[in-house]
Scaffold this motif. Structure first.
Motif, short mmCIF file in Angstrom:
data_model
loop_
_atom_site.label_atom_id
_atom_site.label_comp_id
_atom_site.label_asym_id
_atom_site.label_seq_id
_atom_site.Cartn_x
_atom_site.Cartn_y
_atom_site.Cartn_z
N THR A 125 -26.05 21.73 -52.91
CA THR A 125 -25.75 20.49 -52.18
C THR A 125 -26.76 20.24 -51.06
O THR A 125 -26.96 19.11 -50.63
CB THR A 125 -24.33 20.55 -51.56
N SER B 249 -31.58 17.83 -54.36
CA SER B 249 -32.22 16.53 -54.62
C SER B 249 -33.72 16.52 -54.31
O SER B 249 -34.39 15.51 -54.51
CB SER B 249 -31.52 15.44 -53.80
N LYS C 115 -29.62 15.01 -58.37
CA LYS C 115 -29.04 13.91 -57.59
C LYS C 115 -28.65 14.39 -56.19
O LYS C 115 -28.33 15.55 -55.98
CB LYS C 115 -27.82 13.33 -58.32
N ARG C 116 -28.69 13.45 -55.25
CA ARG C 116 -28.35 13.76 -53.85
C ARG C 116 -26.83 13.98 -53.73
O ARG C 116 -26.03 13.24 -54.29
CB ARG C 116 -28.79 12.60 -52.95
N SER C 117 -26.45 15.01 -52.99
CA SER C 117 -25.02 15.32 -52.79
C SER C 117 -24.46 14.51 -51.63
O SER C 117 -25.16 14.24 -50.65
CB SER C 117 -24.84 16.81 -52.50
N SER C 118 -23.20 14.15 -51.75
CA SER C 118 -22.53 13.44 -50.65
C SER C 118 -22.12 14.41 -49.57
O SER C 118 -22.06 15.62 -49.80
CB SER C 118 -21.30 12.72 -51.19
N ILE C 119 -21.82 13.88 -48.38
CA ILE C 119 -21.36 14.71 -47.27
C ILE C 119 -20.09 15.47 -47.67
O ILE C 119 -19.91 16.64 -47.33
CB ILE C 119 -21.07 13.84 -46.01
N LYS C 120 -19.24 14.79 -48.44
CA LYS C 120 -17.98 15.40 -48.88
C LYS C 120 -18.25 16.64 -49.74
O LYS C 120 -17.59 17.68 -49.60
CB LYS C 120 -17.17 14.36 -49.68
N GLU C 121 -19.25 16.54 -50.66
CA GLU C 121 -19.60 17.68 -51.52
C GLU C 121 -20.19 18.83 -50.71
O GLU C 121 -19.89 20.00 -50.98
CB GLU C 121 -20.60 17.23 -52.59
N LYS D 245 -17.33 20.52 -48.90
CA LYS D 245 -16.47 21.26 -49.83
C LYS D 245 -17.11 22.60 -50.22
O LYS D 245 -16.46 23.65 -50.19
CB LYS D 245 -16.20 20.42 -51.08
#
Length: 431
Positions: free
Chosen positions: A89, A93, A208-214, A217
């Protein structure tokens, strides 16, 4: 006559290694042959056995079997998967994302487990197939895995820094542990730069770029594993417990974590204990034999001869450190890390302390040096593990290894000539 012991020691050791004698026995037998130059057979045999036994009679060395066991528990306890997910994460990316994940995860895994071979095995088996699927060459993946796995030997907790503390006559383990952070992370950053440039050149796929949520987590999932560093290193630095006591706490923590993650069961414990016992036996035999050789060297005044010889060449700190680095890089090619630390610390430490070098700083220089040797044939244990896991050959891996070696050597020379990189953190805690 004064050069005969050195010739006997060097030639017998090289001959024994070349005919396939295990390193520990090569060290012990060549030490015995060296002693026979000066003393009769019976006292020589008695001294060898006595020195091997007394060499292991140290409270600090109790930390090694405990850290080996905690490393084995962590390797089987699902920690590697969680660290890889967290690293993915963060840098997945970027160009060469999977290679960068390998470096970061290896740094974290090596730091937690304290074993380069465990890290190389875990990262190679998990990330290797994934990198191949994404179009990375098998050899590049293996090269990144091999070199990045050694960073965990500098980033604490590290068994080899405990061995150096013993060989140096009492350099603070807490100071050595703190001193390893910046050099270890610096080496990892240089490896990441090389991996990024290589991946761009080869046009490897970008994730792919990870979201803040990922990110949050995966961080929460990995947090219990990462917290062990806080418990172990924090406890040592603050004086709550010694390094040996910390190693026992690491075993308990990793065992509980393995059960919480449901990756370890009671039925798997006998095999884990057997594996860690076998590794401990090998390491302890190496330590005992190396302590014997250190005594033989001292008895024949070899360290003093080498010291006066080096200082007669130059009294310039930069030149002497360059010579010592080159010698250690050469030694690392042919000798495993633990015996090299035990044998060469008593030889080189008096020289560098005369030049005003801090023993803690020199310990990090020595370990960084010998880490490079773990990635080179014919004795490089991490090289063989990494190549074996990747199902490739040393010849094919050598080309992508070269720029990574250059990165490690640049980091080594920066650490050698900028003492603050090693000593800033220990001085911050008054160690």
């Amino acid at each position: 006559m004064e050069h005969i012991p050195i010739l006997v020691l060097v030639l017998s050791f090289i001959c024994l290694l070349s005919i396939g004698t295990p390193v520990a026995w090569s060290i012990a037998i060549s030490s015995l042959l060296t002693m026979l130059v000066s003393i009769p057979v019976v006292p020589a045999l008695t001294t060898v056995s006595q020195r091997m036994a007394t060499g292991l009679d140290s409270f600090a060395l109790l930390a090694i079997p405990f850290f080996i066991l905690s490393g084995e528990l962590m390797n089987k306890g699902g920690i590697a998967h969680r660290l890889i997910a967290f690293a993915k994460t963060l840098v997945g990316s970027l160009p060469g994302g999977l290679a960068l994940i390998n470096v970061i995860a290896a740094m974290l895994m090596g730091a937690i487990a304290g074993s380069a071979m465990a890290s190389a095995s875990a990262m190679g088996s998990i990330l290797g197939p994934e990198m191949e699927k994404e179009g990375y060459s098998k050899e590049f993946g293996a090269a990144v895995n091999i070199t990045s796995s050694t960073t965990g030997l500098v980033i604490p907790p590290s068994n080899v820094l405990i061995v150096y503390s013993l060989a140096s006559g009492g350099a603070s383990i807490a100071a050595l542990f703190l001193a390893g952070y910046i050099p270890g992370i610096l080496t990892g950053l240089f490896l990441m730069i090389v991996a990024l440039v290589w991946a761009k050149k080869k046009n490897y796929k970008v994730g792919k770029r990870s979201s803040i949520k990922e990110v949050v987590k995966t961080f929460v999932d990995a947090l219990p594993s990462l917290f062990m560093l806080v418990v172990v290193i924090g406890g040592i630095v603050t004086g709550v417990f010694t390094a040996t006591e910390a190693s026992a706490i690491a075993v308990l923590y990793s065992l509980v974590l393995g059960f919480v993650y449901k990756e370890i069961s009671f039925s798997s414990l006998p095999q884990i204990l057997l594996n860690s016992s076998a590794t401990t036996a090998i390491v302890m035999l190496l330590i005992g034999a190396s302590m014997c050789m250190s005594w033989a060297l001292s008895y024949e005044n070899i360290p003093q001869d080498i010291s006066s010889g080096l200082l007669s060449l130059s009294d310039n700190k930069i030149v002497i450190l360059l010579i010592i680095n080159l010698i250690l890089l050469f030694v690392g090619i042919f000798m495993d890390m633990t015996p090299a630390v035990l044998i060469f610390t008593p030889i080189f430490l008096p020289i560098v302390t005369k030049l005003g070098l801090d023993p803690v700083h020199f310990g990090i220089i020595m370990v960084l040096n010998l880490c490079i040797g773990l990635c080179t044939p014919p004795v490089g244990s991490v090289l063989f593990v990494g190549v074996g896991v990747a199902k490739t050959t040393i010849e094919k891996v050598f080309k992508p290894l070269l720029p990574l070696f250059v990165a490690m050597i640049i980091a080594l020379f920066l650490v050698t000539y900028i003492p603050e990189l090693s000593l800033w953190l220990p001085s911050l805690f008054d160690l």
